[in-house]
Design an enzyme around this catalytic site. Structure first.
Site, PDB file in Angstrom:
ATOM      1  N   GLY A 239       0.808  -1.219   0.000  1.00  0.00           N
ATOM      2  CA  GLY A 239       0.000   0.000   0.000  1.00  0.00           C
ATOM      3  C   GLY A 239       0.834   1.259   0.000  1.00  0.00           C
ATOM      4  O   GLY A 239       0.333   2.350  -0.313  1.00  0.00           O
ATOM      5  N   ASP A 242       0.973   3.062  -3.426  1.00  0.00           N
ATOM      6  CA  ASP A 242      -0.219   3.859  -3.729  1.00  0.00           C
ATOM      7  C   ASP A 242      -0.169   5.192  -2.984  1.00  0.00           C
ATOM      8  O   ASP A 242      -0.533   6.241  -3.527  1.00  0.00           O
ATOM      9  CB  ASP A 242      -1.484   3.094  -3.330  1.00  0.00           C
ATOM     10  CG  ASP A 242      -1.590   1.745  -4.007  1.00  0.00           C
ATOM     11  OD1 ASP A 242      -1.147   1.635  -5.172  1.00  0.00           O
ATOM     12  OD2 ASP A 242      -2.119   0.803  -3.386  1.00  0.00           O
TER      13      ASP A 242
END
Length: 309
Positions: A239, A242
């Site tokens: 993550g 992102d």
């Protein structure tokens, strides 16, 4: 997608309790941008089920416009399990036949793009189905009234029965491309930032992510700009890419210098590295402001932990 992460420490095969949260590359970026104060929207498809309703509600709670999310009455919401570990987290996908895999070019007919400054996409979508690949190709073929951002986001399990050569086609068509050195080596056989730039010479803005080392920005004919990453007490890395993309996009839309844009990406990534969830709590605003314009020595000396620094 619905995302399950361990709710207790220990090896994944010994974990009894798992926490349901939300994950997904594009929704992560939209959520980070909304937290940073920009208007953002997420367009996708979920099933008519509890997971779909929960994840749409969760993403909306970040301030993201979810009015463009379709509810598929026959296909389920995709999900994945993240076996969290600071050194790297194996991800198990359960998305064959998911609602998102049913998306196609017709979605663009009702997509409101007037006034949109950036459309962010990833290499995950074209791997989901033939119709999703057609959707991506139709998107890149649209008259360009916006900046098209593309994150390679290489996910090997999704490409087992598909031809990944299309990823270069999509990357070449984008205005801004994010790619990690590790994934570029696996997909394209090029690993050094300069080699990746030579592989994607048409890309206007190319951001090469070098993991814990930092990131290099290639933009037009300007000299490349390298910015080391922050030192972070990593809880779990999935993550963070992102989050980095969202920070960089925010800095770009703010008109910042190349180095400041890269630093904004690293700072946002740090907030994600401190948690098992894909979107974590923001770092203190005062710390972020000070680090954006810190000297190289101050940047190198900073150390971000659960207590922030």
């Amino acid at each position: 997608m619905a995302l399950f992460v361990p709710a207790e420490p220990g090896p994944p095969d010994e974990v009894v309790t798992w926490t349901r949260t939300v994950g997904g590359a594009e929704s992560n970026v939209a959520s980070h941008l909304a937290v940073l104060g920009l208007r953002s929207a997420w367009v996708s498809a979920v099933g008519d089920d509890a997971f779909g309703r929960a994840l749409v509600s969760t993403i909306a709670a970040f301030g993201v416009d979810v009015s463009g999310v379709l509810v598929d009455p026959t296909r389920p919401t995709g999900m994945y399990v993240k076996e969290s570990d600071a050194a790297g987290s194996p991800v198990r996908y359960y998305r064959h036949g998911s609602a998102a895999s049913g998306m196609g070019p017709s979605m663009l007919d009702t997509l409101p793009l007037d006034g949109v400054r950036v459309v962010h996409t990833s290499g995950i979508t074209p791997a989901l189905s033939d119709s999703c690949l057609e959707l991506m190709r139709a998107l890149v073929a649209l008259p360009r009234t916006f900046t098209l951002s593309f994150d390679l986001n290489w996910r090997p399990p999704l490409w087992v029965d598909r031809d990944p050569s299309v990823l270069r086609e999509l990357a070449t068509a984008a205005d801004v491309v994010f790619v990690g050195v590790d994934e570029a080596e696996l997909v394209w056989g090029v690993a050094e930032p300069e080699e990746i730039r030579a592989f994607l010479p048409e890309t206007r803005t190319l951001v090469v992510k070098q993991g814990a080392d930092g990131a290099t920005l290639f933009e037009g004919t300007a000299a490349p700009v390298y910015q080391p990453a922050l030192n972070v007490d990593v809880v779990e890395p999935v993550g963070a890419g992102d989050a980095f993309a969202a920070g960089f996009i925010f800095g770009t839309l703010s008109g910042w210098s190349p180095r400041r844009r890269l630093r904004c990406g690293h700072l946002r990534a740090a907030s994600s590295l401190l948690t098992h969830h894909d979107v974590g709590s923001s770092l203190p605003a005062a710390f972020v402001a000070s680090m954006l314009d810190a000297s190289d020595a101050e940047w190198a000396a900073a150390y971000v932990t659960g207590e922030r620094q």
